[in-house]
Design an enzyme around this catalytic site. Structure first.
Site, PDB file in Angstrom:
ATOM      1  N   ILE B 212       0.821  -1.213   0.000  1.00  0.00           N
ATOM      2  CA  ILE B 212       0.000   0.000   0.000  1.00  0.00           C
ATOM      3  C   ILE B 212       0.858   1.269   0.000  1.00  0.00           C
ATOM      4  O   ILE B 212       0.533   2.251  -0.662  1.00  0.00           O
ATOM      5  CB  ILE B 212      -0.963  -0.010   1.230  1.00  0.00           C
ATOM      6  N   CYS B 213       2.000   1.221   0.708  1.00  0.00           N
ATOM      7  CA  CYS B 213       2.812   2.444   0.759  1.00  0.00           C
ATOM      8  C   CYS B 213       3.379   2.799  -0.616  1.00  0.00           C
ATOM      9  O   CYS B 213       3.490   3.969  -0.966  1.00  0.00           O
ATOM     10  CB  CYS B 213       3.907   2.336   1.820  1.00  0.00           C
TER      11      CYS B 213
END
Ligand SMILES: [Zn+2]
Lengths: 522, 435
Positions: B212-213
């Site tokens: 996700i980052c």
């Protein structure tokens, strides 16, 4: 930004419309061979000799992905036996009708975009009266064709290098064989599993300059954790070479030391980009050079005696050879394909831009070596795949059987594959000698005697031969639905690879044993 | 039922119908098991008694149904929960343009019955999980042609659980096929006897998941931009409205948003086709590979049902990209297989690991791959974390932040369950000594 605004602003960027019905229908295969492969399929014309269960299984898997045209040539009427094992006949209601016409009608239901034709002439008639007709086809497929006729057809299609390739398919019960007769088959888009070298050991000037310009020590911590591993490796290698007489790490100890040098640059213990650099460190000492498979192609007669009329593939190879010889990297041209790696967007995109720019420069040099104009798409694909080009040389069908010494050698190196091949060969020569309309009942003794005539005197047949022979004796004329379906898949796959010139078709024979669910190559 | 001449009783049979197949049923081959009883008995079993279940009426399923019907199976059942999409038509050859939108199982069954006289195909348009043990007990054999790991695991575990050592009929051979592009595999599973699907879970790659980052902060690839549009932007903009990956308008929206994101970051390569491929996790699929794998599966079914030849022990793998390469081997049973092994799976974790981190590890570990696991201990019984029902989820949620060692001692066991899987996984926990 509110979502409405986002949509207004972005509509201009997304330029593609939703795909049309044809693209949607073929979506799952376009992901394998793209529009170029699909166009090749749609321009192809396939001739299939006989409307057997195996033949229609093959055609099913070619009509579905959308070949241009197929013809089934078969003078026979549907028998009760045919109606029992062929999915492209309508059971008893097809009995007595033309097998070619029934099969073509039902196969055409699979795809509106395909053209199909039934030809009720006999192949003998065609070979006697209008053999030039065969040149209308991209590829010819023959299933269980009678031995003498097959030999006649194979010889005819072998007579000139430009003639149509022939796929020979033979089966009996649980055993089968597929052979492709072609003189030569060149593949640019082989879809290799291994990517091209990133040229870390031979960093091009802008990459080297970028890498050495970075001040790792005084860099912001966040930036430091986002330098792409490629840049790290180029830098560590450059520093290393300064203290090692210009050599990369060579011994095991040196390689370990090199990895330590990478780790020593970390500012924090959890910098993933440095972990990646260590994991990818082999790229620093793996020498980027022309793979031996590729340099072997440079020795091909057609490259050495290049003329303006040589096919583009050989012109491209010739230019590639010049590139590898004359350019200082002594390597294949750089490609711009950069794998994903831990990096910030800016540093990754910057690196990608450097690769792209240099790849374009090298491609321009490569193109300048071409002696004839070649379409840009082909040049692009060629450069991109230059580490995985293939040039396969084929043999005429029957070459192996005509050479006792080769048969004997294969009996040693690939006994199982050869046993199946031999069993099918002696079965077909037995069939050829029997009067038509008499049920076949070959014996193991008769067929073994036949096999021994093909082999050097005194050859001992291995157990594998008895196992294979027992199966053809058991089921000499059985076109089993499962064997037919499996052959349908294998043959269609190979034909698709031949037509699209993508991926790599077999070179020789593929033998199939559905008792042990085994395949082998001869 | 009295066996008639030729071992057949259906009126639809005509003389010569089984000319091809009977050649291998009338005579044994050199490698045929001596127990094979050539002739009418075996034909009668195949044509009048055998009852076979096909899971999936898609790419493999269509091929499987046609092959089974032609080889003489007359009582075939098929389960599929999907309806026909236009993108199926390049390989699912029992379907036509006019069938788009209709249930696969029903259309496939009707087609087979129309084309192959005397064969009965009973479709079920729904999920395999709708059916109980009694339903599965009625079959002699199960063939799976599925594209979902989850469904295969369920079917596999169900058939393993069905085995009652006192009742030989409870052992249902499961033949499983799978394809991806030019590659595929076919295998025979004898529940509790050979390696099962779960035993080999580590052989199958999970789809790539992007952190996700990366998606949120450092996009580099067009895929990252597409994930940003579907995972982050869709829920932000559309709230509760569910994304339908089959709806061209939804795909169009994602494509537009992803393109804008890509332009902002100078990333090239967002296309409609890639957008669809990423959000639907599309696996390339072609008729030819499906034909090979389905034929291999049906050939095993035929050999098991008739004993006319030995069946596969137990794994066939095909790679068709470079020539025809295949590998036939015996996949070994795993003693710590949560389905057929009986032994707890050993797991060494840090004494500092929290329950939440353990759950994440279980989700990602290649040989476990459990979505949304619930954890408990058995001796004494204590719930560590439960995904459902909501009250219990809420009650156990504070445990997520606690360390695993607060619940289990060295050598203790944790029971892992998930609603998608019909079995429990036992983990025996050891703690690594801190470095
Ligand atoms: Zn197992």
């Amino acid at each position: 930004m509110a979502s409405q605004d986002v949509e207004t602003v972005t509509t201009a960027l997304a330029t593609e419309a939703a795909p049309d019905a044809k693209t949607r229908r073929y979506d799952r295969q376009l992901r394998l061979w793209a529009a170029s492969g699909q166009n090749a399929l749609e321009s192809s014309r396939i001739l299939v000799i006989s409307g057997s269960a195996t033949s229609t299984s093959i055609l099913k898997n070619l009509v579905l992905p959308g070949i241009g045209h197929f013809t089934i040539i078969d003078p026979n009427q549907v028998t009760p036996e045919d109606a029992g094992n062929n999915f492209f006949l309508e059971g008893p209601s097809s009995i007595g009708k033309s097998r070619a016409e029934e099969a073509v009608r039902l196969l055409l239901e699979l795809n509106d975009g395909v053209d199909g034709k039934a030809d009720v002439r006999s192949l003998e008639h065609v070979l006697e009266n209008s053999k030039e007709w065969l040149s209308e086809f991209t590829i010819v497929i023959a299933h269980n064709l009678e031995a003498a006729l097959l030999e006649q057809l194979a010889s005819l299609l072998w007579a000139d290098e430009s003639y149509t390739p022939l796929v020979v398919v033979r089966s009996a019960g649980f055993l089968a064989e597929v052979y492709i007769q072609y003189h030569e088959h060149a593949v640019i888009e082989s879809h290799p599993e291994t990517p091209q070298s990133l040229h870390i050991d031979k960093a091009f000037p802008s990459l080297l300059e970028y890498s050495t310009s970075l001040d790792f020590e005084n860099m912001d911590v966040t930036d430091h954790g986002h330098v792409p591993y490629v840049v790290i490796l180029v830098r560590v290698l450059e520093d290393w070479k300064k203290t090692h007489n210009g050599s990369p790490p060579l011994s095991y100890e040196e390689k370990q030391e090199f990895k330590k040098a990478i780790f020593a640059m970390r500012k924090k213990s959890d910098e993933e980009n440095f972990d990646e650099a260590v994991a990818q460190a082999y790229r620093a000492w793996a020498k980027t050079s022309v793979p031996s498979d590729i340099s072997a192609l440079f020795e091909d007669e057609k490259v050495r005696s290049l003329s303006p009329t040589s096919p583009p593939f050989f012109h491209l190879l010739h230019a590639l050879q010049r590139f590898a010889t004359e350019q200082p990297s002594h390597a294949l041209p750089l490609t711009s394909a950069l794998p994903d790696m831990k990096a910030s967007t800016e540093s990754y995109i910057h690196l990608q831009t450097l690769y792209k720019a240099h790849a374009e420069e090298e491609k321009a040099i490569f193109k300048s070596y071409l002696q004839v104009p070649v379409e840009d798409d082909i040049v692009d694909a060629f450069v991109k795949n230059s580490h995985a080009l293939r040039l396969q040389k084929g043999k005429k069908w029957g070459t192996l059987d005509a050479d006792p010494a080769s048969l004997a050698a294969a009996l040693e190196t690939a006994p199982k594959a050869l046993a199946i091949h031999l069993a099918l060969t002696v079965l077909s020569s037995y069939v050829a000698k029997q009067p038509a309309d008499v049920p076949l009942s070959p014996t193991a003794e008769a067929l073994t005697a036949e096999a021994l005539t093909l082999l050097p005197p005194g050859t001992e047949l291995p157990d594998e031969f008895d196992e294979a022979l027992g199966e053809v004796v058991r089921a000499p004329t059985a076109d089993l639905p499962n064997t037919a379906a499996l052959l349908g898949g294998i043959v269609a796959q190979e034909v698709i690879k031949m037509i699209t010139k993508q991926y790599i078709p077999i070179n020789g024979s593929c033998l199939i044993d559905l008792i042990e669910t085994w395949t082998g190559i001869l | 039922m009295a066996s008639q001449e030729n071992g057949t009783s259906a009126s639809a049979d005509w003389p010569g119908r089984y000319h091809h197949i009977d050649q291998v049923l009338n005579t044994p081959g050199p490698r045929t098991d001596p127990g094979f009883l050539a002739g009418d008995g075996v034909k009668d079993f195949l044509r009048n008694q055998a009852k076979i279940l096909v899971i999936g009426a898609g790419g493999l399923g269509c091929e499987i149904l046609a092959n089974l019907a032609l080889t003489g199976f007359k009582d075939i059942h098929v389960i599929d929960m999907d309806t026909i999409d236009i993108s199926n038509l390049n390989r699912q050859f029992l379907f036509r343009q006019k069938d788009v939108g209709y249930p696969k199982a029903t259309v496939a069954a009707e087609f087979i019955m129309k084309r192959v006289p005397g064969v009965k195909v009973t479709p079920y348009f729904g999920k395999i999980q709708d059916k109980d043990d009694e339903y599965y007990m009625q079959f002699n054999l199960v063939i799976c042609g599925l594209d979902s790991v989850e469904a295969r695991r369920w079917m596999n575990a169900t058939l393993v659980n069905l085995v009652d050592p006192e009742n030989p009929d409870s052992l249902k051979p499961m033949i499983d096929g799978g394809t991806e592009g030019f590659k595929g595999q076919a295998r025979v599973i004898l529940p509790t006897i050979t390696s099962c699907y779960e035993c080999s879970l580590d052989m199958f790659n999970k789809p790539t998941a992007f952190p996700i980052c990366t998606i949120a902060n450092t996009p580099r690839l067009p895929e990252h931009c597409i994930e940003w549009a579907s995972v982050l932007e869709w829920p932000r903009v559309h709230g509760e409205k569910k994304m339908d990956t089959d709806d061209p308008e939804h795909i169009g929206w994602l494509y537009k948003i992803a393109s804008a994101r890509a332009a902002e970051f100078n990333i090239e390569g967002v296309t409609w086709s890639l957008t669809q491929g990423v959000v639907k996790n599309i696996i390339p699929a072609i008729a030819s590979t499906n034909a090979v794998i389905a034929a291999a599966c049906c050939n095993e079914a035929f050999k098991i049902a008739t004993s006319s030849a030995a069946f596969l022990d137990n794994y066939f793998m095909l790679i068709g990209t470079d020539g025809v390469y295949s590998y036939t081997f015996t996949h070994k049973k795993r003693d710590d297989c949560p389905v057929c092994g009986g032994e707890a799976l050993e797991m060494t974790i840090s004494p500092e690991m929290t329950v939440e981190e353990l759950i994440e590890t279980l989700t990602e570990k290649q040989d476990i791959q459990i979505k949304k696991p619930s954890l408990s201990t058995s001796a004494p019984t204590k719930q560590i974390y439960l995904q459902a029902p909501p009250q219990l989820e809420k009650a156990t949620r504070p445990n997520l932040e606690k360390k695993v060692k607060e619940f289990v001692q060295e050598g203790g066991e944790i029971t892992v369950t998930a609603s998608t899987l019909p079995f429990n996984l036992s983990l025996r926990i050891s703690y690594s000594t801190p470095a």
